[in-house]
Motif scaffolding. Sequence first.
Motif, PDB file in Angstrom:
ATOM      1  N   ARG A 164       0.793  -1.214   0.000  1.00  0.00           N
ATOM      2  CA  ARG A 164       0.000   0.000   0.000  1.00  0.00           C
ATOM      3  C   ARG A 164       0.834   1.277   0.000  1.00  0.00           C
ATOM      4  NH1 ARG A 164      -4.775   0.835  -2.141  1.00  0.00           N
ATOM      5  NH2 ARG A 164      -5.489   2.909  -1.528  1.00  0.00           N
ATOM      6  N   GLU A 165       1.844   1.309   0.840  1.00  0.00           N
ATOM      7  CA  GLU A 165       2.657   2.528   0.946  1.00  0.00           C
ATOM      8  C   GLU A 165       3.391   2.813  -0.355  1.00  0.00           C
ATOM      9  OE1 GLU A 165       6.187   4.460   3.771  1.00  0.00           O
ATOM     10  OE2 GLU A 165       5.289   2.507   4.262  1.00  0.00           O
ATOM     11  N   LEU A 166       3.984   1.767  -0.941  1.00  0.00           N
ATOM     12  CA  LEU A 166       4.685   1.921  -2.216  1.00  0.00           C
ATOM     13  C   LEU A 166       3.712   2.337  -3.310  1.00  0.00           C
ATOM     14  CD1 LEU A 166       7.225   1.652  -3.946  1.00  0.00           C
ATOM     15  CD2 LEU A 166       6.678  -0.786  -4.216  1.00  0.00           C
ATOM     16  N   HIS A 167       2.536   1.723  -3.317  1.00  0.00           N
ATOM     17  CA  HIS A 167       1.512   2.063  -4.312  1.00  0.00           C
ATOM     18  C   HIS A 167       1.116   3.526  -4.197  1.00  0.00           C
ATOM     19  CE1 HIS A 167      -2.741   2.743  -5.375  1.00  0.00           C
ATOM     20  NE2 HIS A 167      -2.473   1.968  -6.419  1.00  0.00           N
ATOM     21  N   ASP A 168       0.878   3.996  -2.977  1.00  0.00           N
ATOM     22  CA  ASP A 168       0.438   5.375  -2.780  1.00  0.00           C
ATOM     23  C   ASP A 168       1.501   6.372  -3.223  1.00  0.00           C
ATOM     24  OD1 ASP A 168      -1.943   4.477  -1.798  1.00  0.00           O
ATOM     25  OD2 ASP A 168      -1.449   4.786   0.319  1.00  0.00           O
ATOM     26  N   ILE A 169       2.754   6.059  -2.943  1.00  0.00           N
ATOM     27  CA  ILE A 169       3.851   6.949  -3.340  1.00  0.00           C
ATOM     28  C   ILE A 169       3.958   7.027  -4.856  1.00  0.00           C
ATOM     29  CG2 ILE A 169       6.359   7.247  -3.334  1.00  0.00           C
ATOM     30  CD1 ILE A 169       6.373   6.052  -0.523  1.00  0.00           C
ATOM     31  N   TYR A 170       3.916   5.854  -5.503  1.00  0.00           N
ATOM     32  CA  TYR A 170       4.058   5.829  -6.964  1.00  0.00           C
ATOM     33  C   TYR A 170       2.827   6.411  -7.646  1.00  0.00           C
ATOM     34  CZ  TYR A 170       7.210   4.254 -10.645  1.00  0.00           C
ATOM     35  OH  TYR A 170       8.131   4.207 -11.652  1.00  0.00           O
ATOM     36  N   PHE A 171       1.646   6.179  -7.058  1.00  0.00           N
ATOM     37  CA  PHE A 171       0.431   6.743  -7.640  1.00  0.00           C
ATOM     38  C   PHE A 171       0.458   8.265  -7.532  1.00  0.00           C
ATOM     39  CE2 PHE A 171      -4.302   7.572  -7.415  1.00  0.00           C
ATOM     40  CZ  PHE A 171      -4.525   7.329  -8.756  1.00  0.00           C
ATOM     41  N   SER A 172       1.010   8.766  -6.444  1.00  0.00           N
ATOM     42  CA  SER A 172       1.168  10.216  -6.291  1.00  0.00           C
ATOM     43  C   SER A 172       2.095  10.761  -7.371  1.00  0.00           C
ATOM     44  CB  SER A 172       1.732  10.551  -4.902  1.00  0.00           C
ATOM     45  OG  SER A 172       0.835  10.177  -3.886  1.00  0.00           O
ATOM     46  N   TYR A 173       3.193  10.029  -7.625  1.00  0.00           N
ATOM     47  CA  TYR A 173       4.112  10.450  -8.683  1.00  0.00           C
ATOM     48  C   TYR A 173       3.408  10.440 -10.040  1.00  0.00           C
ATOM     49  CZ  TYR A 173       7.752  10.454 -12.184  1.00  0.00           C
ATOM     50  OH  TYR A 173       8.507  10.758 -13.300  1.00  0.00           O
ATOM     51  N   PHE A 174       2.597   9.409 -10.278  1.00  0.00           N
ATOM     52  CA  PHE A 174       1.844   9.299 -11.529  1.00  0.00           C
ATOM     53  C   PHE A 174       0.986  10.547 -11.756  1.00  0.00           C
ATOM     54  CE2 PHE A 174      -2.378   8.176 -13.264  1.00  0.00           C
ATOM     55  CZ  PHE A 174      -2.006   7.882 -14.573  1.00  0.00           C
ATOM     56  N   LEU A 175       0.278  10.972 -10.733  1.00  0.00           N
ATOM     57  CA  LEU A 175      -0.602  12.132 -10.851  1.00  0.00           C
ATOM     58  C   LEU A 175       0.193  13.437 -10.966  1.00  0.00           C
ATOM     59  CD1 LEU A 175      -3.263  11.109  -8.178  1.00  0.00           C
ATOM     60  CD2 LEU A 175      -3.521  11.016 -10.665  1.00  0.00           C
ATOM     61  N   ILE A 176       1.220  13.582 -10.137  1.00  0.00           N
ATOM     62  CA  ILE A 176       2.029  14.805 -10.164  1.00  0.00           C
ATOM     63  C   ILE A 176       2.768  14.949 -11.491  1.00  0.00           C
ATOM     64  CG2 ILE A 176       4.028  15.966  -9.133  1.00  0.00           C
ATOM     65  CD1 ILE A 176       3.165  14.757  -6.445  1.00  0.00           C
ATOM     66  N   SER A 177       3.331  13.847 -11.992  1.00  0.00           N
ATOM     67  CA  SER A 177       4.044  13.898 -13.271  1.00  0.00           C
ATOM     68  C   SER A 177       3.089  14.197 -14.416  1.00  0.00           C
ATOM     69  CB  SER A 177       4.783  12.580 -13.530  1.00  0.00           C
ATOM     70  OG  SER A 177       3.882  11.488 -13.652  1.00  0.00           O
TER      71      SER A 177
END
Length: 217
Positions: free
Chosen positions: A184-197
């Motif tokens: 979950r933590e890794l997913h949330d971090i990468y999903f945040s990057y997906f949206l920010i990028s």
Amino acid sequence: MADFHMILQKSLIWMEGLAAIISLFYYNRSKKDRYWNVFSIYLIIMFISEAIGKWGYLFMDYNKPYFFNYFVIPLEFLFFYWLYAAKSLGRPKLFYILSLLYLLSFIPSEIFFTTKKIILSFNYTFGCLILMVLVIMEYYKQINSAEILNFSRNKMFYINLGVTLFYIGTLPFWTFFTLIKNYRELHDIYFSYFLISGIIMYLLFSISFIWGKQSSS
């Protein structure tokens, strides 16, 4: 984290809309490179598509995974293949070859992978790998160009940077999504990057029309 993601998702959609609006102000201004008008049309279609993905269920009954897998995502890849290979690199045959390879990747995707997901991992991964090759070729072209010192006037500089951050940067996320979602933590971090990028990419697309307008006038 959920509230943060909701804010980012809304910001991404509106940034897409802003990029589409800005592109309209520069629509048809270039007498030399009319294909930038196609980029403007593409941005409008992407904004409408994302709006349908977000709010379409309120007005109609449609299959969201099919809509994205068989229309939105293929359109994204095919457009960038055209923009990079046929236009920027001046190799239309390469565009046809890469587009055919990408479309053929739907065959194993249909046979071996589920089509119920919003993004087909195999198909998306293959499309991104092709795009990555074009991105590298574009960087090589820009670095070896006599106009390297005037990169701020080059539309493709901003577009290439945006594509690198979003499509190439998030490639591992969608390729290994079935594994990453279990952490979950890794997913949330990468999903945040997906949206920010994604937000940064559309911001760079907007900048390409404003600061890069002189390169195509």
